[in-house]
Design an enzyme around this catalytic site. Structure first.
Site, PDB file in Angstrom:
ATOM      1  N   ASN A  80      13.456 -11.057   3.947  1.00 48.30           N
ATOM      2  CA  ASN A  80      12.178 -11.328   4.114  1.00 48.30           C
ATOM      3  C   ASN A  80      11.595 -12.982   4.150  1.00 48.30           C
ATOM      4  OD1 ASN A  80      12.918 -10.393   1.476  1.00 48.30           O
ATOM      5  ND2 ASN A  80      10.983 -11.255   0.713  1.00 48.30           N
ATOM      6  N   ALA A 101       4.238   0.370   6.456  1.00 45.98           N
ATOM      7  CA  ALA A 101       3.548   0.169   7.633  1.00 45.98           C
ATOM      8  C   ALA A 101       2.609  -1.164   7.731  1.00 45.98           C
ATOM      9  CB  ALA A 101       2.426   1.367   7.420  1.00 45.98           C
ATOM     10  N   THR A 123      -1.370  14.234  -3.361  1.00 45.82           N
ATOM     11  CA  THR A 123      -1.908  14.488  -1.902  1.00 45.82           C
ATOM     12  C   THR A 123      -1.648  13.535  -0.883  1.00 45.82           C
ATOM     13  OG1 THR A 123      -3.684  15.656  -2.881  1.00 45.82           O
ATOM     14  CG2 THR A 123      -4.180  15.000  -0.938  1.00 45.82           C
ATOM     15  N   CYS A 159       5.113 -12.624  -3.020  1.00 47.30           N
ATOM     16  CA  CYS A 159       5.228 -12.184  -4.514  1.00 47.30           C
ATOM     17  C   CYS A 159       5.572 -13.346  -5.515  1.00 47.30           C
ATOM     18  CB  CYS A 159       6.437 -11.008  -4.581  1.00 47.30           C
ATOM     19  SG  CYS A 159       6.234 -10.064  -3.278  1.00 47.30           S
TER      20      CYS A 159
HETATM   21  N1  PLP Z   1      11.244  -4.942   0.785  1.00 50.00           N
HETATM   22  C1  PLP Z   1      10.927  -6.272   1.609  1.00 50.00           C
HETATM   23  C2  PLP Z   1      12.206  -6.729   2.495  1.00 50.00           C
HETATM   24  C3  PLP Z   1       9.834  -6.808   1.720  1.00 50.00           C
HETATM   25  O1  PLP Z   1       9.828  -7.738   2.790  1.00 50.00           O
HETATM   26  C4  PLP Z   1       8.561  -6.153   1.181  1.00 50.00           C
HETATM   27  C5  PLP Z   1       7.328  -6.893   1.216  1.00 50.00           C
HETATM   28  O2  PLP Z   1       7.227  -8.006   1.104  1.00 50.00           O
HETATM   29  C6  PLP Z   1       8.902  -4.968   0.301  1.00 50.00           C
HETATM   30  C7  PLP Z   1      10.138  -4.511   0.103  1.00 50.00           C
HETATM   31  C8  PLP Z   1       7.844  -4.427  -0.447  1.00 50.00           C
HETATM   32  O3  PLP Z   1       6.952  -3.831   0.420  1.00 50.00           O
HETATM   33  P1  PLP Z   1       5.394  -3.168   0.107  1.00 50.00           P
HETATM   34  O4  PLP Z   1       4.487  -4.456   0.248  1.00 50.00           O
HETATM   35  O5  PLP Z   1       5.051  -2.324   1.179  1.00 50.00           O
HETATM   36  O6  PLP Z   1       5.426  -2.555  -1.486  1.00 50.00           O
END
Ligand code: PLP
Length: 389
Positions: free
Chosen positions: A153, A204, A241, A329
């Site tokens: 990412n 999504a 649900t 994050c």
């Molecule tokens: N894994 C990767 C490689 C990501 O880039 C992300 C989001 O930044 C996630 C997991 C987490 O996904 P979500 O934001 O849908 O919880």
């Protein structure tokens, strides 16, 4: 001219495509039934969920029963790791992953270590690549699961998952393989049969669908201990649900993304390559992080020596450019990215990082704006700290 800031943070999240919203609307309003109810309202909602599951499974090349809907990438990663290791605990306690995974995987592995599991965190090369032989060599008698992300990412490096699966399964067909494909599904071709993985996470909101919905592909026959128990939805693998409108939105968003993928990949790759070439040419003491060619078509990640990424982000924001210094994050902290450190970057290079990720609504003018503004902003910040190139 549009006054809205240029959005170059598509890897963090994407805007909801208006066509997706339109498809979701009836299920947020008059078609509000609970798919578990047997009356007309319920059956209408059940049909929508079934059709969405069918569509997603076709697009990923698997069976509808192999898709478990979750609240997103984080939950899918948690379900894959925790669900599998708990189910196969009698067989072994060893997990293989990499140093550059998303925290949804890394922090889960850390938590599992505290429960007695052993985890190997494989290093990567200077471009962020994991080598198949390296994964195979890390196998122990007690190995039950391998988890390697499809694309990173932060730096966009695409891992050779197909070859990793082959290398592992050749030695030990019983070891299960999970890939976090949150950054690839909807962006580059993803076919679970071709990849050969047993579990695959997607989300999504990374491909123009709503936030809070994602899924996990679980190959038929793979056992999974549910992490959320209750009414037994999702074939007992994830109770609660169903989020009907969002499930429908995820399916519509994936359909559109895959339909537009060939054209979009070519378009974004051109924007990316022009951006990379110009930034490296115009800014001294700069570098591209990640693989030069085996990377996501919409990802550019740079480091500028003598710069603090967070300060650069604020300056860019004031100048109408929304970017990221790594993963959303970890923004807000001055810790250098664990991914950049794993590539072997020094602290100084690692804190000076900038991630620019493009998408469906990015234009060439947006890229030109960055090319024009970024060099002077970097120069100004360097002058403030007395850094000379
Ligand atoms: N894994 C990767 C490689 C990501 O880039 C992300 C989001 O930044 C996630 C997991 C987490 O996904 P979500 O934001 O849908 O919880």
């Amino acid at each position: 001219m549009n006054d809205k800031p240029v959005y170059l943070d598509y890897a963090a999240t994407t805007p909801l495509d208006p066509r997706v919203l339109e498809a979701m609307m009836p299920y947020l309003t008059e078609k509000f039934g609970n798919p578990n109810s047997i009356h007309t309202y319920g059956r209408e909602a059940r049909r929508a969920v079934d059709e969405a599951r069918e569509k997603i499974s076709q697009l990923l090349n698997c069976q509808p029963s192999e898709i478990v809907f979750t609240s997103g990438g984080t939950e899918s990663d948690n379900l894959a790791l925790r669900g599998v290791v708990e189910a196969y605990r009698q067989k072994g306690n060893h997990i293989i992953t990499t140093a550059i995974e998303h925290h949804a995987v890394l922090h889960t592995c850390k938590a599992l270590e505290e429960k007695g599991f052993e985890v190997t965190y494989l290093p990567v090369d200077e471009h962020g690549l994991v080598y198949p032989e390296q994964v195979a060599e890390a196998i122990r008698e007690k190995t039950i699961l391998v988890s390697v992300m499809h694309a990173n990412n932060e730096i966009g490096t695409i891992e050779p998952i197909e070859d990793i699966v082959k290398a592992v399964k050749e030695r030990r067909p019983d070891i299960l393989i999970h890939t976090d494909a949150v950054q690839t599904v909807g962006h580059i071709p993803v076919d679970v049969q071709k990849l050969g993985v047993d579990l695959l996470s997607f989300s999504a909101h990374k491909f123009y669908g709503p936030k809070g919905i994602g899924g996990l592909f679980v190959r038929r026959g793979v056992k999974l201990v549910p992490q959320i128990t209750g009414g037994g939805q999702e074939r007992n693998r994830r109770s609660g649900t169903e989020n009907v409108a969002s499930i429908l939105g995820a399916a519509k968003a994936l359909e559109i993304s895959i339909e537009e993928m060939p054209k979009e990949m070519t378009r974004l790759q051109k924007l990316r390559d022009d951006l990379i070439a110009e930034v490296l040419k115009r800014i001294p003491d700069s570098r591209l992080n990640g693989h030069p060619s085996q990377r996501l078509p919409h990802n550019a990640n740079f480091s500028f020596r003598g710069i603090e990424g967070e300060t650069l982000l604020l300056q860019l924001d004031m100048n109408g450019i929304a970017a990221s210094s790594g993963s959303a994050c970890s923004s807000g902290s001055l810790e250098p990215s664990h991914v950049l450190l794993a590539l072997g970057l020094s602290y100084e290079w690692a804190i000076g990082s900038l991630r620019l990720t493009m998408g469906r609504f990015t234009t060439y003018e947006d890229i030109l704006k960055v090319i024009e503004l970024l060099p002077s902003i970097v120069e100004k910040l360097r002058a403030l700290t007395g850094f000379t190139v």
